[in-house]
Write a protein that holds these residues in place. Structure first.
Motif, mmCIF file in Angstrom:
data_model
loop_
_atom_site.group_PDB
_atom_site.id
_atom_site.type_symbol
_atom_site.label_atom_id
_atom_site.label_comp_id
_atom_site.label_asym_id
_atom_site.label_seq_id
_atom_site.Cartn_x
_atom_site.Cartn_y
_atom_site.Cartn_z
ATOM 1 N N GLN A 42 -17.963 -8.449 -3.314
ATOM 2 C CA GLN A 42 -17.155 -7.739 -2.330
ATOM 3 C C GLN A 42 -15.930 -7.084 -3.001
ATOM 4 O O GLN A 42 -15.497 -6.010 -2.604
ATOM 5 C CB GLN A 42 -16.717 -8.731 -1.238
ATOM 6 N N THR A 43 -15.404 -7.769 -4.031
ATOM 7 C CA THR A 43 -14.242 -7.244 -4.747
ATOM 8 C C THR A 43 -14.519 -5.848 -5.301
ATOM 9 O O THR A 43 -13.670 -4.962 -5.233
ATOM 10 C CB THR A 43 -13.875 -8.186 -5.913
ATOM 11 N N ASN B 114 -16.634 -3.665 -4.117
ATOM 12 C CA ASN B 114 -16.634 -2.718 -2.996
ATOM 13 C C ASN B 114 -15.212 -2.296 -2.642
ATOM 14 O O ASN B 114 -14.937 -1.120 -2.445
ATOM 15 C CB ASN B 114 -17.272 -3.349 -1.754
ATOM 16 N N THR B 115 -14.328 -3.308 -2.556
ATOM 17 C CA THR B 115 -12.932 -3.028 -2.203
ATOM 18 C C THR B 115 -12.316 -2.039 -3.199
ATOM 19 O O THR B 115 -11.660 -1.064 -2.813
ATOM 20 C CB THR B 115 -12.101 -4.326 -2.227
ATOM 21 N N HIS B 116 -12.526 -2.286 -4.500
ATOM 22 C CA HIS B 116 -11.944 -1.407 -5.527
ATOM 23 C C HIS B 116 -12.505 0.000 -5.429
ATOM 24 O O HIS B 116 -11.760 0.974 -5.531
ATOM 25 C CB HIS B 116 -12.195 -1.984 -6.918
ATOM 26 N N GLU C 18 -9.186 -0.408 -11.430
ATOM 27 C CA GLU C 18 -9.686 0.829 -10.829
ATOM 28 C C GLU C 18 -9.848 1.903 -11.889
ATOM 29 O O GLU C 18 -10.787 2.691 -11.875
ATOM 30 C CB GLU C 18 -8.723 1.314 -9.734
ATOM 31 N N ASP D 265 0.809 -1.219 0.000
ATOM 32 C CA ASP D 265 0.000 0.000 0.000
ATOM 33 C C ASP D 265 0.841 1.266 0.000
ATOM 34 O O ASP D 265 0.372 2.327 0.390
ATOM 35 C CB ASP D 265 -0.947 0.042 1.210
ATOM 36 N N ASN E 247 -13.701 1.450 -2.815
ATOM 37 C CA ASN E 247 -13.150 2.108 -1.635
ATOM 38 C C ASN E 247 -11.732 2.607 -1.875
ATOM 39 O O ASN E 247 -11.344 3.685 -1.428
ATOM 40 C CB ASN E 247 -13.171 1.146 -0.442
ATOM 41 N N ARG E 248 -10.971 1.818 -2.607
ATOM 42 C CA ARG E 248 -9.601 2.257 -2.922
ATOM 43 C C ARG E 248 -9.622 3.512 -3.775
ATOM 44 O O ARG E 248 -8.837 4.424 -3.577
ATOM 45 C CB ARG E 248 -8.853 1.145 -3.670
#
Lengths: 464, 223
Positions: B187-188, B190-192, B153, A373, B194-195
């Motif tokens: 869920q994947t 959502n993760t992207h 993304e 990160d 959020n990033r």
């Protein structure tokens, strides 16, 4: 090469001058030691003969010898007669100075012969032989009737310099002119091939081995030119051999390495137990290291040569860095590292391939030593003829001591960073930046990150 | 997607083929330019991966034919890392080049980039708030700073940006970024998302992704 030419001519003229001087001094010595005496003797003999002729004339008046002496003077003599009463008579060309010394009067009083030509007043120069003065004569006594006379005589200069002398003088001038211009022509002829050889040498440093010499001579310069041509072919051959070796190493070595790497990676995707996975991992890393090492060692060897032939051209630093980033984008994505940059257009004069190596090394390091990160930021600013580029990462960082050694060859911070590193990357970077008359600095903090700051001149200063 | 691999090194040819096949591409192999050209008489391909150093017709000449006559994008594999090679490669019309030795992942990434560039679905440049998206260079510019987003993304953000202030359903986002036959969990996504939110915030974009419960997401300008 004009200086060598000028030196040659100056030397010739100097030699000419010195030889004239030495010859003059030598002639002077000879004249002083023997010639002068002989000439004096000869003239005394002539004067005595004239005097005895006068005495045998049995004449009583001085008028009678005047006609005779007048004729004698026309044969090429300057004559001066002094009677005991002080009467003076001149015959032929008059003397420029009537400066009879005291001992000359002894001729009349003591009947002694006067040797003025052997004891001339300026004894150092033989030119005194030609001095048109009364003291530069020989004197003999003679008597007519009961009167005593002194007869002083010397050869007339005008008669001495006959036509033959004039011809010889011109001969000498002609020889001088011809020899001087001959030397000038010869010097030109001699220096021309040297100029050409210099030009050819300069071409060789530019890796041009086919400069035509066209010097066909059989002397030492001809031999030199011949050896030079042989050297040219030899150098060309060596250069080709070297280049093909580098080519082979970089191409023929890399292809098999690439296969080892690729198939090792393929194995990693298979179902393997932990032990075997580790073995495959080692094969993968070591082959990567070997491939990096060959590339970097080759580069370092050529950079170490004192005058690395930089191929300068105007390049865009910004597009170079963007290109490098693009090539590493997959790795950034894989390691989930965010990269951002601010790169306004920045054209500078540099060696494109070398600089590309710099960006590649810095970015590889920033990725390799980053944390999950993490992020990388690259910035470029321009002012006062300098381009400043900073590479900042949020990686594992180094302490002050480690950072100070970062540019040393084969230095690696610790075993944990071994991976596929060679310890050569940053030393190459520094070397290249210095070749471009730039500077590189590092600032680092453990667990915070590292920033490399590079300053490059927009126009590389020429250093010759 | 159909990819043509032209390389005289059989091991590299095989290696590249294995990886490309694993990624779901259909691969055609040929050992030299002549073989590749005769193969193209019966087959259509979307992309060609061509080695520069080949016996007979070299990679540059083949690239010229492929781009001029067939309009097939080409990725060149150059052996020497020399810039002159790269320049010649771009002059002959190649889309991209990779220097040997390369890691297969690098090749896969570049193949994906070139193929995406070829699909001209949305405008190439999208402006939203203080953000500018360049779909050709895959660059996102916020406050005069360029950020390279991960490919997925980037795809999601450009879809949202092209539909500014409109809600985009989750299914469409997943299909555009991962493909229609995606089987991973929601869920994947959502993760992207959020990033992307974190990145926008970090670089001070005047934009915000709103979650529309039960439907999808919407990109809005901050007030």
């Amino acid at each position: 090469m004009r200086t060598l030419y000028r030196k040659f001519i100056t030397a010739t003229l100097l030699i000419l001058g010195i030889s004239i001087l030495i010859a003059f001094i030598l002639a002077n010595v000879v004249y002083m030691n023997s010639t002068r005496g002989k000439i004096d003797q000869q003239n005394v003999a002539i004067a005595q003969e004239v005097a005895s002729s006068l005495e045998q004339m049995h004449s009583t008046t001085h008028l009678s010898f005047e006609a005779y002496l007048d004729s004698v003077s026309k044969l090429g003599y300057q004559i001066y007669v002094l009677s005991e009463n002080g009467e003076e008579f001149d015959f032929g060309e008059p003397f420029s100075k009537k400066n009879l010394p005291v001992e000359a009067l002894n001729v009349i009083e003591e009947k002694e012969v006067y040797h003025g030509m052997d004891h001339s007043p300026s004894p150092w120069l033989m030119m005194s032989h030609f001095s048109n003065q009364l003291d530069n004569t020989v004197g003999v006594p003679f008597t007519i009737g009961d009167q005593d006379f002194g007869l002083y005589l010397r050869p007339n200069n005008k008669m001495l310099f006959s036509d033959v002398h004039v011809i010889f003088a011109w001969f000498f001038v002609a020889v001088s002119i011809v020899s001087v211009s001959g030397v000038i022509w010869f010097a030109k002829h001699l220096i021309k091939p040297i100029t050409k050889l210099t030009e050819a040498t300069r071409e060789i440093t530019r890796e041009n081995f086919t400069f035509p010499l066209n010097i066909r001579r059989k002397d030492e310069i001809g031999q030199l030119a011949e050896s030079f041509s042989i050297m040219q072919t030899q150098l060309q051959h060596n250069d080709e051999a070297r280049k093909s070796f580098i080519n082979n190493v970089s191409h023929d070595f890399q292809s098999p390495l690439m296969n080892i790497q690729g198939y090792a990676e393929l194995l990693k995707t298979q179902q393997l137990d932990d032990e075997h996975r580790e073995y495959v991992e080692i094969i993968d890393q070591e082959s990567k290291r070997l491939s990096n090492l060959t590339k970097q060692l080759l580069l370092l060897t050529s950079l170490d040569q004192k005058s690395y032939p930089m191929k300068l051209s105007v390049i865009r630093v910004d597009s170079q860095i963007k290109d490098t980033v693009r090539r590493h984008q997959w790795r950034l994505e894989e390691k989930e590292i965010e990269i951002s940059y601010h790169l306004p257009p920045a054209p500078i004069l540099a060696d494109p391939e070398l600089l590309m190596t710099v960006w590649d090394n810095l970015l590889t390091n920033a990725i390799k030593y980053n944390q999950a990160d993490g992020s990388i930021f690259i910035q470029l600013t321009q002012n006062d003829g300098w381009v400043t580029i900073t590479f900042s990462d949020t990686g594992i960082g180094m302490n002050a001591e480690q950072a100070s050694k970062a540019f040393e060859r084969f230095y690696r911070v610790d075993a944990a960073r071994k991976k596929d590193g060679t310890g050569l990357g940053l030393s190459i970077v520094k070397h290249i930046i210095e070749l471009h008359n730039g500077t590189i600095e590092v600032e680092s903090e453990i667990q915070k990150g590292t920033t490399f700051t590079i300053k490059l001149p927009i126009e590389k200063q020429t250093e010759e | 997607m159909r990819i043509l691999v032209v390389d005289d090194d059989v091991n590299i040819q095989r290696l590249v083929t294995i990886h490309l096949t694993q990624e779901g591409y259909q691969v055609f192999k040929s050992n030299d330019a002549e073989e590749a050209l005769s193969l193209l008489e019966s087959q259509n391909v979307d992309l060609a991966v061509v080695d520069v150093m080949m016996p007979g017709m070299n990679g540059f000449e083949l690239t010229k034919i492929l781009t001029d006559d067939y309009e097939i994008p080409v990725i060149l594999l150059t052996a020497k890392g020399q810039l002159s090679d790269k320049e010649e490669g771009f002059l002959s019309g190649s889309e991209d080049y990779i220097v040997k030795p390369f890691e297969v992942k690098e090749l896969l990434f570049r193949v994906a980039v070139v193929l995406r560039r070829m699909q001209k679905v949305i405008d190439s440049v999208i402006q939203a708030g203080n953000m500018r998206i360049d779909r050709n260079s895959f660059e996102v510019e916020i406050n005069q700073e360029t950020i390279l987003f991960p490919l997925k993304e980037f795809e999601l953000l450009s879809i949202l940006a092209s539909r500014m202030n409109k809600t985009t359903p989750r299914a469409i986002l997943i299909e555009q970024a991962w493909g229609a036959d995606y089987e991973g969990s929601e869920q994947t996504l959502n993760t992207h998302i959020n990033r992307i939110r974190d990145r926008l915030k970090k670089h001070q974009a005047t934009l915000e992704i709103q979650t529309i419960r039960g439907i999808g997401y919407r990109l809005e300008e901050l007030k």
